[in-house]
Design a protein around this motif. Structure first.
Motif, PDB file in Angstrom:
ATOM      1  N   SER A 125     -31.138   4.055  38.616  1.00 50.63           N
ATOM      2  CA  SER A 125     -32.594   3.834  38.653  1.00 50.63           C
ATOM      3  C   SER A 125     -33.309   4.782  37.700  1.00 50.63           C
ATOM      4  O   SER A 125     -34.280   4.393  37.027  1.00 50.63           O
TER       5      SER A 125
ATOM      6  N   TYR B 230     -28.493  -6.212  45.747  1.00 50.03           N
ATOM      7  CA  TYR B 230     -28.234  -5.311  44.614  1.00 50.03           C
ATOM      8  C   TYR B 230     -27.459  -6.012  43.500  1.00 50.03           C
ATOM      9  O   TYR B 230     -27.826  -5.921  42.322  1.00 50.03           O
TER      10      TYR B 230
ATOM     11  N   HIS C 237     -24.469   1.477  37.106  1.00 60.92           N
ATOM     12  CA  HIS C 237     -24.965   0.397  37.965  1.00 60.92           C
ATOM     13  C   HIS C 237     -23.800  -0.370  38.583  1.00 60.92           C
ATOM     14  O   HIS C 237     -23.789  -0.637  39.798  1.00 60.92           O
TER      15      HIS C 237
ATOM     16  N   GLY D 236     -22.064   1.672  41.204  1.00 65.06           N
ATOM     17  CA  GLY D 236     -22.854   1.688  42.437  1.00 65.06           C
ATOM     18  C   GLY D 236     -22.691   0.415  43.232  1.00 65.06           C
ATOM     19  O   GLY D 236     -22.609   0.438  44.474  1.00 65.06           O
TER      20      GLY D 236
ATOM     21  N   ILE E 258     -26.450   4.664  42.322  1.00 59.40           N
ATOM     22  CA  ILE E 258     -27.640   3.820  42.229  1.00 59.40           C
ATOM     23  C   ILE E 258     -28.875   4.670  41.905  1.00 59.40           C
ATOM     24  O   ILE E 258     -29.768   4.241  41.163  1.00 59.40           O
TER      25      ILE E 258
ATOM     26  N   ALA F 150     -31.826   4.723  47.039  1.00 61.54           N
ATOM     27  CA  ALA F 150     -30.594   5.483  46.776  1.00 61.54           C
ATOM     28  C   ALA F 150     -30.570   6.764  47.610  1.00 61.54           C
ATOM     29  O   ALA F 150     -29.514   7.145  48.149  1.00 61.54           O
TER      30      ALA F 150
END
Length: 416
Positions: free
Chosen positions: A391, A314, A363, A366, A387, A32
């Motif tokens: 995380s 992703y 999420h 992102g 992102i 990220a």
């Protein structure tokens, strides 16, 4: 495979899988940061040094860490394949894979041959140690069935992927007189389809019916899928034409359709975050697979390749892995506490439900921004922020589960 067939008493010590699971979000956070500060480079082509660094932070870092930790847990429990002294074996595998992935990513980012070689060698040695131990365990187990077959083939493709990757890294660093991109298609297909796809299939046969209360995968499908997919990969590797990879892509898309169909028939009406993340992952497999077919059919627009990579890496793998971590980590800690405590905290109380919902929205945001960044790179800045936040939320939730277990165990030492 029914839950009753699982051998939970053969599970390794808790510290073995958990060190991989807790370390994995660090790689996602680094990826990220790279999106935030180099969004003008990482989304313009799949071959820039920054894009290669980002790709390997996700694949050799986040994905490999979780997959190795899952295999340490899954092989003895689901396949009766006991790894030799897992509390010793885990040290070279974890340290080597963690440091190797970091070195490899930095080598790509800095275009530094020595870092590429050092990272590649460390990662290869760690995987080689794990492969030897797991191959011995999987060959000696008396268990049979689709999960065991898929695990054996997945470990084999892991070795192929890493061996080719080491050769490409050495060539890129000037240590081998080869064309660095000569085997790039086989490296990508072996890693994402052979290693990642087969391991997902082996896990799905077990966890989708068990955690999501769906019908089991059809016997004909689970028996044939891993071998057919491995055959399709061999066909793609043997042929020289890009069209030879189409059967493998179509088969992966077929697995996604079959999984969505199983989930449509589930017996539980309530939708939880794990189910949402699995559905998101399977939908991204279909979208990413569709874009990959366009590339194989001759579409040369680099934005299509980048968008396909975002969807597969992703949208599919990270979504699915995050969903599984929310189930697996509380589950193995609950199994550990159950014989030791009279009142074990419910698994749902180990997680913060509002934070899980926040994670889902961040999420998903992102993912959308990263997909759009393939067509307008400044969106990569927003994708990196989202992102990175996702995380950290994932890591915070995993640490919360661990704290719950520690507090529950602490009551054992207190006087009654």
């Amino acid at each position: 495979m029914a839950t009753a067939e699982l051998s939970f008493e053969q599970a390794p010590p808790l510290s073995v899988p958990l060190r991989f699971f807790y370390g994995a979000p660090i790689f996602l956070f680094l990826a990220a940061l790279l999106m935030m500060f180099r969004f003008d480079q990482v989304f313009v082509s799949r071959w820039t040094p920054q894009t290669l660094a980002l790709t390997h932070l996700v694949t050799a870092g986040f994905m490999l860490q979780v997959m190795l930790g899952a295999l340490f847990q899954l092989m003895p429990v689901a396949a009766g394949a006991n790894l030799w002294r897992p509390h010793w074996l885990v040290w070279p595998v974890h340290v080597g894979s963690f440091a190797g992935a970091l070195g490899l990513a930095w080598g790509f980012y800095a275009s530094h041959g020595a870092w590429l070689a050092a990272g590649g060698v460390l990662l290869t040695l760690a995987v080689l140690v794990f492969m030897l131990a797991s191959a011995l365990a999987l060959l000696r187990t008396p268990a049979r069935g689709p999960t065991v077959s898929a695990l054996r083939l997945a470990v084999l493709w892991l070795g192929v992927t890493v061996a080719i990757g080491l050769s490409m890294a050495a060539a890129r660093g000037g240590y081998l007189g080869l064309e660095p991109l000569q085997w790039s298609q086989l490296h990508v297909a072996g890693g994402l389809v052979g290693w990642g796809g087969l391991l997902v299939a082996a896990t799905a046969y077990l966890v989708v019916p068990m955690f999501q209360l769906t019908p089991a995968y059809p016997a004909w499908f689970s028996r044939a899928f891993a071998w057919a997919l491995a055959g399709a990969l061999v066909l793609g590797a043997a042929a020289t034409h890009p069209l030879a990879w189409i059967p493998a892509v179509v088969m992966v898309m077929g697995f996604a359709v079959m999984t969505l169909d199983r989930q449509r028939r589930r017996r539980r009406a309530k939708t939880d975050l794990t189910l949402s993340l699995w559905r998101q992952a399977m939908s991204c497999v279909l979208l990413g697979g569709g874009l990959s077919l366009l590339v194989l059919l001759g579409e040369n627009d680099p934005r299509i390749s980048v968008a396909a990579g975002v969807l597969v890496l992703y949208g599919a793998f990270v979504s699915l892995i995050a969903g599984m971590l929310y189930k697996i980590v509380p589950f193995i800690l609950w199994l550990f506490l159950q014989p030791r405590l009279s009142q074990v905290p419910p698994m749902t109380r180990m997680l913060n439900q509002p934070l899980m919902r926040w994670h889902w929205w961040v999420h998903s945001g992102g993912l959308v921004m990263a997909g759009l960044a393939a067509f307008w790179s400044p969106m990569g800045l927003g994708a990196g922020v989202a992102i990175g936040a996702a995380s950290l939320l994932l890591l915070a939730q995993l640490m919360r589960v661990g704290r719950h277990a520690q507090r529950a165990l602490a009551t054992l030492s207190q006087p009654s």
